[in-house]
Motif scaffolding. Structure first.
Motif, PDB file in Angstrom:
ATOM      1  N   TYR A 212       2.794  -9.183  10.427  1.00  0.00           N
ATOM      2  CA  TYR A 212       3.426  -7.862  10.628  1.00  0.00           C
ATOM      3  C   TYR A 212       2.429  -6.785  11.031  1.00  0.00           C
ATOM      4  O   TYR A 212       2.351  -5.731  10.408  1.00  0.00           O
ATOM      5  N   VAL A 213       1.651  -7.081  12.085  1.00  0.00           N
ATOM      6  CA  VAL A 213       0.696  -6.098  12.593  1.00  0.00           C
ATOM      7  C   VAL A 213       1.477  -4.927  13.203  1.00  0.00           C
ATOM      8  O   VAL A 213       2.400  -5.138  13.985  1.00  0.00           O
ATOM      9  N   ASP A 214       1.121  -3.705  12.813  1.00  0.00           N
ATOM     10  CA  ASP A 214       1.776  -2.493  13.340  1.00  0.00           C
ATOM     11  C   ASP A 214       3.297  -2.513  13.175  1.00  0.00           C
ATOM     12  O   ASP A 214       4.022  -2.041  14.044  1.00  0.00           O
ATOM     13  N   SER A 215       3.770  -3.073  12.076  1.00  0.00           N
ATOM     14  CA  SER A 215       5.220  -3.102  11.844  1.00  0.00           C
ATOM     15  C   SER A 215       5.540  -2.292  10.606  1.00  0.00           C
ATOM     16  O   SER A 215       4.757  -2.243   9.664  1.00  0.00           O
ATOM     17  N   GLU A 216       6.695  -1.670  10.592  1.00  0.00           N
ATOM     18  CA  GLU A 216       7.126  -0.949   9.387  1.00  0.00           C
ATOM     19  C   GLU A 216       7.730  -1.911   8.362  1.00  0.00           C
ATOM     20  O   GLU A 216       8.011  -1.522   7.239  1.00  0.00           O
ATOM     21  N   PHE A 217       7.954  -3.173   8.750  1.00  0.00           N
ATOM     22  CA  PHE A 217       8.621  -4.131   7.865  1.00  0.00           C
ATOM     23  C   PHE A 217       7.618  -5.051   7.182  1.00  0.00           C
ATOM     24  O   PHE A 217       6.512  -5.258   7.672  1.00  0.00           O
ATOM     25  N   ASN A 218       8.016  -5.604   6.028  1.00  0.00           N
ATOM     26  CA  ASN A 218       7.140  -6.589   5.388  1.00  0.00           C
ATOM     27  C   ASN A 218       7.847  -7.895   5.029  1.00  0.00           C
ATOM     28  O   ASN A 218       7.265  -8.751   4.367  1.00  0.00           O
ATOM     29  N   CYS A 219       9.091  -8.049   5.480  1.00  0.00           N
ATOM     30  CA  CYS A 219       9.771  -9.340   5.344  1.00  0.00           C
ATOM     31  C   CYS A 219      11.003  -9.356   6.242  1.00  0.00           C
ATOM     32  O   CYS A 219      11.450  -8.302   6.691  1.00  0.00           O
ATOM     33  N   GLU A 289      10.445 -14.804   6.325  1.00  0.00           N
ATOM     34  CA  GLU A 289       9.081 -14.416   6.716  1.00  0.00           C
ATOM     35  C   GLU A 289       8.653 -13.325   5.735  1.00  0.00           C
ATOM     36  O   GLU A 289       9.399 -12.366   5.510  1.00  0.00           O
ATOM     37  N   VAL A 290       7.492 -13.478   5.148  1.00  0.00           N
ATOM     38  CA  VAL A 290       6.963 -12.480   4.207  1.00  0.00           C
ATOM     39  C   VAL A 290       5.538 -12.151   4.639  1.00  0.00           C
ATOM     40  O   VAL A 290       4.760 -13.038   5.009  1.00  0.00           O
ATOM     41  N   LYS A 291       5.203 -10.874   4.576  1.00  0.00           N
ATOM     42  CA  LYS A 291       3.907 -10.406   5.073  1.00  0.00           C
ATOM     43  C   LYS A 291       2.738 -11.119   4.400  1.00  0.00           C
ATOM     44  O   LYS A 291       2.700 -11.252   3.171  1.00  0.00           O
ATOM     45  N   ASN A 292       1.787 -11.538   5.249  1.00  0.00           N
ATOM     46  CA  ASN A 292       0.611 -12.273   4.800  1.00  0.00           C
ATOM     47  C   ASN A 292      -0.641 -11.467   5.107  1.00  0.00           C
ATOM     48  O   ASN A 292      -0.680 -10.708   6.079  1.00  0.00           O
ATOM     49  N   ASN A 293      -1.665 -11.626   4.287  1.00  0.00           N
ATOM     50  CA  ASN A 293      -3.008 -11.109   4.571  1.00  0.00           C
ATOM     51  C   ASN A 293      -3.061  -9.599   4.798  1.00  0.00           C
ATOM     52  O   ASN A 293      -3.699  -9.126   5.734  1.00  0.00           O
ATOM     53  N   ALA A 294      -2.419  -8.835   3.926  1.00  0.00           N
ATOM     54  CA  ALA A 294      -2.484  -7.377   4.047  1.00  0.00           C
ATOM     55  C   ALA A 294      -2.634  -6.755   2.667  1.00  0.00           C
ATOM     56  O   ALA A 294      -2.050  -7.234   1.698  1.00  0.00           O
ATOM     57  N   GLN A 295      -3.430  -5.690   2.595  1.00  0.00           N
ATOM     58  CA  GLN A 295      -3.693  -5.100   1.281  1.00  0.00           C
ATOM     59  C   GLN A 295      -2.508  -4.305   0.750  1.00  0.00           C
ATOM     60  O   GLN A 295      -2.511  -3.893  -0.409  1.00  0.00           O
ATOM     61  N   ASP A 296      -1.486  -4.068   1.591  1.00  0.00           N
ATOM     62  CA  ASP A 296      -0.315  -3.343   1.080  1.00  0.00           C
ATOM     63  C   ASP A 296       0.802  -4.279   0.578  1.00  0.00           C
ATOM     64  O   ASP A 296       1.886  -3.812   0.258  1.00  0.00           O
ATOM     65  N   LEU A 297       0.522  -5.596   0.523  1.00  0.00           N
ATOM     66  CA  LEU A 297       1.480  -6.499  -0.140  1.00  0.00           C
ATOM     67  C   LEU A 297       0.665  -7.547  -0.892  1.00  0.00           C
ATOM     68  O   LEU A 297       0.166  -8.514  -0.308  1.00  0.00           O
ATOM     69  N   SER A 298       0.542  -7.334  -2.190  1.00  0.00           N
ATOM     70  CA  SER A 298      -0.335  -8.177  -3.009  1.00  0.00           C
ATOM     71  C   SER A 298       0.181  -9.613  -3.046  1.00  0.00           C
ATOM     72  O   SER A 298       1.359  -9.857  -2.783  1.00  0.00           O
ATOM     73  N   PRO A 299      -0.696 -10.560  -3.397  1.00  0.00           N
ATOM     74  CA  PRO A 299      -0.243 -11.948  -3.545  1.00  0.00           C
ATOM     75  C   PRO A 299       0.955 -12.058  -4.493  1.00  0.00           C
ATOM     76  O   PRO A 299       1.881 -12.824  -4.232  1.00  0.00           O
ATOM     77  N   GLU A 300       0.945 -11.282  -5.570  1.00  0.00           N
ATOM     78  CA  GLU A 300       2.080 -11.347  -6.497  1.00  0.00           C
ATOM     79  C   GLU A 300       3.376 -10.903  -5.806  1.00  0.00           C
ATOM     80  O   GLU A 300       4.430 -11.517  -5.976  1.00  0.00           O
ATOM     81  N   ARG A 301       3.294  -9.824  -5.021  1.00  0.00           N
ATOM     82  CA  ARG A 301       4.496  -9.345  -4.316  1.00  0.00           C
ATOM     83  C   ARG A 301       4.933 -10.345  -3.237  1.00  0.00           C
ATOM     84  O   ARG A 301       6.116 -10.525  -2.998  1.00  0.00           O
ATOM     85  N   GLN A 302       3.975 -10.981  -2.582  1.00  0.00           N
ATOM     86  CA  GLN A 302       4.315 -12.027  -1.604  1.00  0.00           C
ATOM     87  C   GLN A 302       5.085 -13.162  -2.294  1.00  0.00           C
ATOM     88  O   GLN A 302       6.141 -13.592  -1.841  1.00  0.00           O
TER      89      GLN A 302
END
Ligand SMILES: [Zn+2]
Length: 323
Positions: A212-219, A289-302
């Motif tokens: 989700y590069v440059d996206s407002e969404f995270n899933c 699809e759930v956001k990967n490798n970003a500091q604004d979605l922690s592993p727990e939230r993923q």
């Protein structure tokens, strides 16, 4: 290391041993060994009886998407113990679920690839996305610092392949490699067909992650490519997907607002129809699809996003089979 985020083959095997000894009557383990000698598992859960019960499949093909695995392990844990990996009671009526259906999970579709992953989760602190993508498909020998090509299947005698090979690929014989969800030659698909001969699945949730590069969404929920589904299946898949989207919104995620078709055209769309087209005529299939490798979605939230999608799917499945 996070003790609740379990995604590597040895972590899964430890849990399998634990589940088998805690609840031998409701846990059945099937497996296939890949060419590399890695084992891919299908874990089926039910109060098994002589009667065929409606069955739901859950799987994940991509070695660089570990929260899909961790989410599945968190739900299996609930089915076996009544509690999730955080010690909280399951939101599902576990007894009722196991009485009425069979759930099968393939938590690590490409065990060879996953075992080579440099991290158990991608949280955006250790690797840039470009570095993650070089782990995924390998680093292009002709374009250092950039990921290599995407192939459904490739032969290492014919191409200038990365060394090491990207973890998304599974080796299927001495020289050929595949992306597991793009050809039925993969262990991920072979194991599905082995299990399907036994349980005849009605629904399949496939679990994924993306950056989700440059996206407002995270899933988001993906429901096939345009024109690939019969109307009846399509309508059900939209309803099913929307209830996951709504559950994500309620839990504070920012999903793409509706389930939607995979934005593939041309060759990409053709692979999809060839590999998945026939299956989609008889099985309801959607993907997370759930956001990967970003500091604004922690592993727990993923992990929790994937887990929630599975829990919601089980609820929908039960209401569907009750008619
Ligand atoms: Zn994926």
């Amino acid at each position: 290391m996070l003790n609740y985020f379990l995604s590597m083959p040895d972590q899964l095997e430890m849990k399998i041993d634990e589940w088998k000894s805690l609840a031998p009557d409701i846990v059945r383990i099937d497996s296939l060994d890949s060419y590399s000698g890695d084992t891919v598992y299908a874990i089926s859960l039910s109060q098994f009886s002589n009667n065929d019960k409606p069955a739901h499949y859950f799987a994940q093909p991509h070695a660089h998407e570990p929260a899909a695995t961790a989410g599945m392990i968190n739900v299996i844990e609930q089915m076996v113990t009544g509690k999730d990996l955080f010690g909280n009671a399951s939101s599902l009526d576990v007894e009722h679920v196991l009485q009425n259906c069979v759930l099968t999970f393939n938590p690590i579709g490409n065990a060879q690839g996953r075992s080579k992953a440099p991290v158990t989760y991608w949280d955006g602190t250790q690797y840039t996305n470009d570095q993650l993508w070089c782990w995924m498909r390998g680093e292009d020998p002709e374009n250092p610092g950039h990921m290599w090509e995407r192939f459904n299947i490739w032969d290492d005698r014919k191409l200038n392949a990365p060394n090491p090979v990207g973890i998304v690929y599974e080796q299927i014989d001495e020289h050929r490699w595949v992306e597991p969800n793009r050809t039925q030659l993969s262990t991920y698909f072979k194991l599905f067909f082995k299990m399907d001969a036994q349980y005849h699945y009605l629904s399949w949730l496939d679990l994924h992650q993306t950056e989700y590069v440059d996206s407002e969404f995270n899933c988001e929920i993906l429901i096939g490519v345009e024109g690939s589904q019969s109307d009846l299946t399509h309508e059900h898949n939209v309803d099913w997907g929307q209830s996951i989207v709504d559950a994500w919104t309620a839990a504070g995620y920012t999903p793409y607002p509706q389930p939607h078709a995979v934005p593939y055209t041309g060759e990409q769309a053709n692979y999809f129809k060839q590999t998945w087209g026939e299956l989609r005529k008889r099985i309801h299939i959607i993907s997370t699809e759930v956001k990967n490798n970003a500091q604004d979605l922690s592993p727990e939230r993923q992990l929790r996003a994937q887990s929630l999608a599975i829990e919601k799917s089980i609820e929908i499945f039960l209401s569907q089979i009750k008619g």
